[in-house]
Design a protein around this motif. Structure first.
Motif, PDB file in Angstrom:
ATOM      1  N   GLU A  27      -5.617   1.751  -5.516  1.00  0.00           N
ATOM      2  CA  GLU A  27      -4.197   2.011  -5.271  1.00  0.00           C
ATOM      3  C   GLU A  27      -3.727   3.140  -6.197  1.00  0.00           C
ATOM      4  OE1 GLU A  27      -0.945   1.919  -3.290  1.00  0.00           O
ATOM      5  OE2 GLU A  27      -2.270   0.214  -2.886  1.00  0.00           O
ATOM      6  N   GLN A  28      -3.336   4.265  -5.604  1.00  0.00           N
ATOM      7  CA  GLN A  28      -3.060   5.462  -6.385  1.00  0.00           C
ATOM      8  C   GLN A  28      -1.895   5.288  -7.355  1.00  0.00           C
ATOM      9  OE1 GLN A  28      -5.065   8.251  -6.492  1.00  0.00           O
ATOM     10  NE2 GLN A  28      -6.328   6.766  -5.390  1.00  0.00           N
ATOM     11  N   ARG A  37       0.834  -1.193   0.000  1.00  0.00           N
ATOM     12  CA  ARG A  37       0.000   0.000   0.000  1.00  0.00           C
ATOM     13  C   ARG A  37       0.870   1.245   0.000  1.00  0.00           C
ATOM     14  NH1 ARG A  37      -4.891   0.951  -1.687  1.00  0.00           N
ATOM     15  NH2 ARG A  37      -5.691  -0.881  -0.587  1.00  0.00           N
ATOM     16  N   GLY A  38       0.524   2.193  -0.896  1.00  0.00           N
ATOM     17  CA  GLY A  38       1.250   3.460  -0.951  1.00  0.00           C
ATOM     18  C   GLY A  38       2.490   3.443  -1.827  1.00  0.00           C
ATOM     19  N   THR A  39       2.704   2.379  -2.583  1.00  0.00           N
ATOM     20  CA  THR A  39       3.877   2.328  -3.467  1.00  0.00           C
ATOM     21  C   THR A  39       3.779   3.441  -4.509  1.00  0.00           C
ATOM     22  OG1 THR A  39       4.052  -0.069  -3.195  1.00  0.00           O
ATOM     23  CG2 THR A  39       5.201   0.905  -5.071  1.00  0.00           C
ATOM     24  N   LYS A  40       4.853   4.178  -4.677  1.00  0.00           N
ATOM     25  CA  LYS A  40       4.863   5.321  -5.576  1.00  0.00           C
ATOM     26  C   LYS A  40       4.822   4.870  -7.043  1.00  0.00           C
ATOM     27  CE  LYS A  40       5.270   8.426  -2.313  1.00  0.00           C
ATOM     28  NZ  LYS A  40       4.130   9.337  -2.004  1.00  0.00           N
TER      29      LYS A  40
END
Length: 376
Positions: free
Chosen positions: A297-298, A260-263
């Motif tokens: 997931e952004q 979660r939050g991987t760029k």
């Protein structure tokens, strides 16, 4: 954003050979979908219909009447596709017309995407061929009113357009097109992608010859080559490209799992490094597949928006239906699935095996599958 003013021809950022213009809510919705399946067009639409992802998707917004945008599009593009009423388009382009040998192709698509109408420069400008290819891509009916127009061969600059294929470079489009039209020996080598690309009701002309490999084509010494592949071209094959075009079919699926939050930058680097190591072209990626826990997931959303890839997610139950070699109890503990990247790629691709089994790199796990076009 492009601001339009009377008497001023705006500056535009041309990237592709055609422009797609929409001015209604439904037209914009359809146009965004069209660019996913017909990757030859830069998309323009009105600012008031912005979705917020236009910069990522390289979509150009404009503020003002579309009539003031058309002069710039006429100057820069080979063809203009308008999701605007036919009458309005005719009135707007009338003052811009110069010569049938110079005017760009102009098409009109209705707001519901039922018809693609060839309006201007049907023969020389290629509007008739473009109308046919776009209609096949979006599932519409092409409307061509020139009585003598009958396609008899491959339109080199639009070859495979109905499947979303894209050429690597436009450098040799003109001389290769000339070889096709002049009935010179043209070699066609297909290593990936959809096979049903000959869509006419007559046999393929004898001067267009299919070869099973680049080696066989090189030995035949053709006047021109059409190479359909998702892999990178080796140095010894470049002789074919002295007068050849490489087409990239949308044949690859990336199965991706990530923390979660991987760029997006890390995801992008892993994708590029992985494909380079596999000798595969990033232009042949069709989709990213993952578990539904990642649907928001952004980093994945930004990655797929940037490349105009489909982003598809599956439930844990759907993923567990796929047979995989590398089952993980740890992944099951946190997701309910025994794997993410491998079964997601296999399911989307309808494939029985992977090009790459799961590879862990930092916060990312990636697998690669090739789409099985034999099963639809």
């Amino acid at each position: 954003m492009i601001s339009l003013h009377e008497g001023v021809i705006p500056t535009i950022a041309k990237r592709k050979p055609y422009a797609l213009v929409a001015i209604t809510k439904h037209g914009v919705e359809n146009a965004r979908r069209y660019t996913e399946i017909f990757p030859y067009a830069d998309l323009y639409y009105m600012k008031k219909f912005a979705y917020g992802d236009e910069d990522e998707r390289q979509i150009q917004l404009f503020d003002g009447t579309v009539r003031l945008l058309l002069p710039a599009l006429f100057q820069h593009y080979k063809g203009i596709i308008c999701i605007i009423s036919l009458g309005a388009v005719v009135r707007m382009i009338a003052p811009l017309l110069k010569d049938k040998k110079k005017d760009p192709a102009v098409l009109v698509v209705d707001d519901k995407g039922q018809y693609v109408i060839s309006v201007l420069s049907g023969h020389i400008g290629g509007a008739n061929a473009l109308a046919g290819e776009l209609a096949r891509a979006i599932g519409a009916l092409s409307v061509i009113t020139t009585a003598s127009d009958v396609q008899k061969t491959i339109p080199v600059d639009l070859f495979g357009a109905q499947f979303g294929w894209m050429w690597d470079s436009d450098e040799k489009l003109t001389p290769v097109s000339a070889a096709v039209v002049n009935e010179e020996h043209v070699a066609i080598v297909q290593e990936a992608g959809e096979k049903e690309w000959w869509i006419y009701d007559h046999p393929m002309p004898a001067h267009l010859k299919l070869y099973p490999s680049t080696k066989a084509a090189i030995e035949a010494k053709p006047a021109a080559t059409l190479l359909i592949t998702d892999r990178l071209i080796a140095p010894h094959e470049e002789v074919l490209l002295e007068n050849g075009v490489v087409y990239r079919p949308k044949s690859l699926v990336l199965g991706i799992g990530c923390n979660r939050g991987t760029k997006v930058e890390e995801l992008e680097q892993v994708v590029r490094d992985t494909l380079t190591a596999l000798n595969l072209s990033i232009k042949s990626v069709k989709a990213v597949a993952s578990i539904d826990l990642k649907k928001d997931e952004q980093g994945l959303l930004a990655l797929t928006a940037k490349h105009n890839w489909s982003f598809v997610t599956y439930s844990a139950i759907e993923l567990n239906e796929m047979p995989i070699q590398n089952r993980s109890e740890t992944v099951y503990k946190y997701t309910g699935a025994y794997g993410v990247s491998e079964p997601a790629a296999l399911r989307y691709a309808r494939a029985k095996s992977l090009v790459l089994e799961k590879k862990k790199s930092g916060n990312v796990t990636i697998s690669v599958a090739r789409i099985n076009f034999e099963e639809g």
